[in-house]
Design a protein around this motif. Structure first.
Motif, PDB file in Angstrom:
ATOM      1  N   PHE A   1      -6.654 -38.619  10.767  1.00 49.57           N
ATOM      2  CA  PHE A   1      -7.667 -37.960  10.499  1.00 49.57           C
ATOM      3  C   PHE A   1      -8.479 -37.582  11.909  1.00 49.57           C
ATOM      4  O   PHE A   1      -8.874 -38.469  12.506  1.00 49.57           O
ATOM      5  CB  PHE A   1      -8.711 -38.402   9.477  1.00 49.57           C
ATOM      6  CG  PHE A   1     -10.069 -37.725   9.162  1.00 49.57           C
ATOM      7  CD1 PHE A   1      -9.763 -36.689   8.213  1.00 49.57           C
ATOM      8  CD2 PHE A   1     -11.082 -37.609   9.877  1.00 49.57           C
ATOM      9  CE1 PHE A   1     -10.943 -35.730   8.062  1.00 49.57           C
ATOM     10  CE2 PHE A   1     -11.919 -36.866   9.348  1.00 49.57           C
ATOM     11  CZ  PHE A   1     -12.150 -36.105   8.520  1.00 49.57           C
ATOM     12  N   PRO A   2      -8.962 -36.441  11.979  1.00 45.27           N
ATOM     13  CA  PRO A   2      -8.878 -35.120  11.593  1.00 45.27           C
ATOM     14  C   PRO A   2      -7.651 -34.288  11.816  1.00 45.27           C
ATOM     15  O   PRO A   2      -7.473 -33.274  11.146  1.00 45.27           O
ATOM     16  CB  PRO A   2     -10.103 -34.573  11.960  1.00 45.27           C
ATOM     17  CG  PRO A   2     -10.254 -34.870  13.540  1.00 45.27           C
ATOM     18  CD  PRO A   2      -9.796 -36.266  13.420  1.00 45.27           C
ATOM     19  N   GLU A   3      -6.781 -34.957  12.467  1.00 45.17           N
ATOM     20  CA  GLU A   3      -5.372 -34.112  12.580  1.00 45.17           C
ATOM     21  C   GLU A   3      -4.499 -33.991  11.281  1.00 45.17           C
ATOM     22  O   GLU A   3      -4.034 -32.904  10.851  1.00 45.17           O
ATOM     23  CB  GLU A   3      -4.602 -34.918  13.368  1.00 45.17           C
ATOM     24  CG  GLU A   3      -3.089 -33.993  14.031  1.00 45.17           C
ATOM     25  CD  GLU A   3      -2.259 -34.902  14.665  1.00 45.17           C
ATOM     26  OE1 GLU A   3      -1.153 -34.725  14.492  1.00 45.17           O
ATOM     27  OE2 GLU A   3      -2.625 -35.988  15.170  1.00 45.17           O
ATOM     28  N   TYR A   4      -4.871 -34.863  10.522  1.00 44.45           N
ATOM     29  CA  TYR A   4      -4.322 -34.832   8.854  1.00 44.45           C
ATOM     30  C   TYR A   4      -5.754 -34.844   8.177  1.00 44.45           C
ATOM     31  O   TYR A   4      -6.645 -35.438   8.548  1.00 44.45           O
ATOM     32  CB  TYR A   4      -3.580 -36.098   8.748  1.00 44.45           C
ATOM     33  CG  TYR A   4      -2.154 -35.940   9.024  1.00 44.45           C
ATOM     34  CD1 TYR A   4      -1.801 -36.098  10.277  1.00 44.45           C
ATOM     35  CD2 TYR A   4      -1.201 -35.767   8.171  1.00 44.45           C
ATOM     36  CE1 TYR A   4      -0.492 -35.974  10.704  1.00 44.45           C
ATOM     37  CE2 TYR A   4       0.290 -35.632   8.352  1.00 44.45           C
ATOM     38  CZ  TYR A   4       0.700 -35.908   9.715  1.00 44.45           C
ATOM     39  OH  TYR A   4       1.977 -35.678  10.208  1.00 44.45           O
ATOM     40  N   ASP A   5      -5.562 -33.962   7.029  1.00 47.22           N
ATOM     41  CA  ASP A   5      -7.109 -33.921   6.395  1.00 47.22           C
ATOM     42  C   ASP A   5      -7.564 -34.718   5.431  1.00 47.22           C
ATOM     43  O   ASP A   5      -8.590 -34.683   5.173  1.00 47.22           O
ATOM     44  CB  ASP A   5      -6.769 -32.572   5.722  1.00 47.22           C
ATOM     45  CG  ASP A   5      -6.189 -31.151   6.238  1.00 47.22           C
ATOM     46  OD1 ASP A   5      -6.739 -31.242   7.426  1.00 47.22           O
ATOM     47  OD2 ASP A   5      -5.829 -30.347   5.742  1.00 47.22           O
ATOM     48  N   THR A   6      -6.727 -35.735   5.268  1.00 41.37           N
ATOM     49  CA  THR A   6      -7.386 -36.882   4.339  1.00 41.37           C
ATOM     50  C   THR A   6      -7.960 -37.925   4.976  1.00 41.37           C
ATOM     51  O   THR A   6      -7.695 -38.492   5.991  1.00 41.37           O
ATOM     52  CB  THR A   6      -6.008 -37.635   3.519  1.00 41.37           C
ATOM     53  OG1 THR A   6      -5.232 -36.704   2.786  1.00 41.37           O
ATOM     54  CG2 THR A   6      -6.607 -38.726   2.525  1.00 41.37           C
TER      55      THR A   6
END
Lengths: 465, 305
Positions: free
Chosen positions: A270-275
């Motif tokens: 995160f925040p590259e991935y949304d979770t």
């Protein structure tokens, strides 16, 4: 034959301090020379006891001999006859209580590092342009539905394909692997390896449907209209909490949630991935199993200054795999043994700030044969925390038992099966893995899958129930 | 038998058949999801994930057209994921769409029922109200919006209700006030009310439950806690109902409003406020800075730009 070296060929690992800050896999694996050296330690027993310790009966002396002689294609062929997930088993099996625990060498010195060799041969194959496909029997025209793409389901799928049946795997999550995907962290089992093994099962011919919640999207009864047999390997589910005051405070996670966020949803990126995930500085993990070790080590990698395991018994009773405890200790995880939480203290915004615990002492042995922890009166003390992970186990997922009439379920919510065959109380329906045993290990689930696949095959051949 | 690797991965994306803007920041998608549509019942929900890096979010099902294989979702753009979802257009695909999940609403002939919805809760209560009407109930619907511009689905709700009351906070349309004011006046009319269904913001459902409790009117609320897997595995959606821990995803999402600890739910919904803000800001900045065409972001991001 020269006398074997008294110790295992060590496997090179990332430095403990460096690895506490990254999610890369901890051990590096054997080189060919290291693997051959280790394989040559094997005494090639005529009646190998190691095989008896393996829930899927891998021909251990067979594949080890081929490695020793440098016949790597032969080695992986022998392996895949009984195990379609070797890269996973080599990494996560509790070898010390299975194959390696029964190794004859182990009586006087260290046993053969079967797990390391298994991992070596699987990883070697993955680097080749080609791979070994298992022999398939002629198509039977029978269709098998496998519910859950975890260790049990993947084993059933692989075996049923070999028997010549058509197989469709239904997975509730968006990615296959079950606990291998959502539960076991990247640093212990890289997800690329899970993908590789699942790919192999698909290459053999199994169809995979993700985002398919059996029990909701379709019931087991509906599957029986399309398929000749159904295997339920839906795994463990609902996390246990202790029922303590303040347990719903912010920052208190079940291990299932904490690990799912980090592993399946890649919240560590995160925040590259949304979770998102809470990156606690002072993290306490409650429990003493592999899941607790995984959680505490994940917390460290998410930036915790202090990651503590709180366990109500002593080190001796910890159910975690020896290698996991060792790795956790090396990485600086603090252990509070003989300590049991009694309540959570939160601030005005609802965030957990302290975990109140009691010191314990060991009393008489309980039903599990382990000495029962007894609280020491007046020993309350508080651990300052901003994150707590509850890793004390889980009960089976209720979705399938609730929606399948005629399926016998135990008081604990597990599906009741005939242990020798994996048959449930419902004709054509088989089950295995955590949904039957409650939370256990990857390899036990695979063993149950193997048993079920054999009896599915028998049932499809004879039609007899 | 050694042979070359052959990898096949079956794609299972879900297509957007139709997109509508119901009110500013509130969008409605019709999705091609026959397997979900076949089983879905009013009161259930779905989980979706837009793309590989996306989070899983639960959304209550807005409508179901089983014969056509269509599932309707309506969402308010509040955070990064819902904003990004809002940028998708007809013909676009959503990576993962899972459902139906949760227990359906208990639809039976109760007698006289009141369906109360606030804002984006309206499309969610619509299939419930319709099913209640079809089951033989007298349906009184109360819809609350902040202002005239934000109202939606009035005609549809009128068609499935015996009586429809619309309130706006600022009085720009319908009756001025909150849904609870309208509910109070319906109660005060003295008519026997057998059941109240409430869907909307947590504070609204709390106030509706407080309004009906002294009158002993059984009230069901549809809870919307944070979820991850939404199949009973992770436990993040735990709520306290009647002093017991329940999982909204498998035990709910509907619960007895008089037993729910709403304050705890409101607190638990705030756990990722900081991260949600960070994620949204980064996303909005990328959208404004990035006008597309440079090819640096791959095809998926161009649409966002």
């Amino acid at each position: 034959m020269p006398k074997p070296s008294p110790t295992k060929t060590p496997m090179r690992e990332q430095d403990p301090e460096a690895r506490g800050k990254n999610f890369d896999e901890v051990p590096h694996g054997y080189s060919l020379e290291e693997a051959k050296a280790e394989a040559k330690r094997c005494l090639q027993c005529k009646k190998p006891s190691c095989v008896n310790g393996c829930p899927v009966q891998v021909d251990i002396p067979g594949f080890v001999k081929e490695i020793a002689e440098g016949n790597l294609w032969e080695a992986i062929t022998v392996m895949k006859r009984t195990n379609v997930l070797p890269a996973i088993c080599g990494r996560v099996c509790p070898q010390e209580t299975q194959c390696e625990g029964l190794c004859v060498l182990g009586k006087k010195m260290e046993p053969v590092a079967v797990g390391n060799l298994e991992r070596f041969i699987a990883d070697w194959e993955a680097e080749q342009a080609e791979c070994v496909m298992c022999e398939k029997l002629p198509a039977t025209g029978k269709k098998v539905a496998v519910v859950g793409a975890g260790p049990a389901g993947l084993t059933v799928a692989g075996d049923c394909i070999k028997f010549g049946h058509e197989v469709t795997i239904f997975e509730a999550l968006h990615a296959p692997g079950g606990v291998l995907a959502y539960g076991i962290p990247e640093f212990r089992l890289p997800k690329s390896i899970v993908k590789r093994e699942v790919d192999f099962v698909q290459e053999m011919g199994a169809k995979l449907r993700c985002n398919y919640v059996v029990g909701m999207t379709k019931t087991v009864e509906e599957l029986l209209e399309e398929f000749d047999a159904v295997f339920i390997g839906s795994g463990a589910g609902r996390p246990w909490f202790m029922g303590l005051p303040g347990e719903n405070s912010l920052g208190v996670y079940s291990a299932n949630e904490y690990l799912t966020r980090s592993n399946l949803m890649k919240a560590y990126l995160f925040p590259e991935y949304d979770t998102p995930i809470v990156r606690g500085k002072h993290v306490a993990t409650i429990g003493g199993g592999n899941v607790a070790m995984d959680s505490a080590r994940t917390a460290l990698r998410l930036g915790a200054e202090e990651s503590i395991i709180v366990y109500r018994r002593s080190r001796q009773e910890m159910p975690a795999r020896a290698a996991e405890i060792h790795h956790a200790e090396e990485e600086g995880i603090r252990f509070e043994f003989l300590t049991n939480p009694v309540k959570y203290i939160a601030n005005d915004d609802g965030w957990v700030t302290e975990l109140e615990c009691l010191r314990m002492e060991l009393g008489e042995p309980d039903a599990s044969g382990r000495r029962r922890p007894v609280p020491i009166e007046g020993s309350e003390f508080r651990i300052p925390v901003d994150t707590v992970v509850v890793a004390i186990g889980n009960s089976p997922n209720p979705l399938i038992p609730q929606t399948t009439p005629g399926l016998e379920v135990s008081k604990r919510g597990t599906i009741v099966v005939d242990e020798a065959t994996g048959r449930t109380s419902k004709q054509g329906v088989f089950a295995g893995g955590d949904i039957v045993t409650g939370a256990a290990t990857v390899i036990l689930a695979m063993g149950a899958g193997r048993t079920a696949a054999n009896s599915i095959n028998e049932y499809l051949k004879t039609g007899e129930w | 038998m050694v042979r070359a690797r052959t990898r096949t991965q079956e794609a299972s994306t879900t297509k957007i058949l139709k997109k509508e803007v119901l009110a500013p920041g509130i969008k409605r998608f019709e999705l091609d999801a026959p397997e979900v549509a076949r089983k879905a019942k009013p009161g259930q929900f779905v989980v979706l994930r837009i793309h590989e890096q996306g989070e899983r979010i639960p959304l209550t099902i807005g409508d179901i057209r089983a014969e056509e294989g269509v599932v309707v979702i309506v969402f308010m753009e509040v955070g990064k994921t819902t904003r990004q979802l809002g940028t998708l257009e007809q013909g676009d695909e959503i990576a993962d769409f899972i459902g139906p999940l949760g227990r359906p609403s208990e639809i039976e002939d109760y007698g006289t029922v009141v369906c109360v919805a606030g804002g984006v809760g309206t499309p969610e209560i619509y299939p419930i109200a319709r099913a209640l009407k079809q089951a033989g109930n007298k349906v009184i619907s109360i819809l609350g919006f902040r202002s005239k511009d934000l109202r939606m689905m009035e005609e549809e709700m009128k068609a499935v209700s015996d009586e429809l009351i619309v309130t706006t906070d600022d009085g720009s349309y319908g009756t001025k006030g909150f849904v609870t004011d309208a509910l109070k006046s319906v109660i005060e009319r003295g008519e026997k009310l057998d059941k109240v269904f409430a869907v909307g913001p947590v504070i609204m459902m709390k106030m509706v439950s407080k309004t009906t409790e002294p009158h002993g009117i059984s009230t069901l609320v549809s809870l919307n806690p944070i979820m991850v897997d939404a199949t009973g595995m992770c436990g993040v959606c735990r709520v306290t109902v009647g002093g017991e821990m329940k999982l909204a995803c498998v035990d709910g999402p509907e619960f007895d409003g008089h037993q729910v600890d709403f304050d705890e739910l409101m607190t638990r919904l705030k756990v990722y406020l900081t991260e949600e803000k960070q994620s949204l800001e980064a996303y909005e900045q990328r959208r404004t800075e990035h006008q597309g065409g440079c090819g640096c972001c791959g095809s998926k991001e161009v649409k966002d730009a």
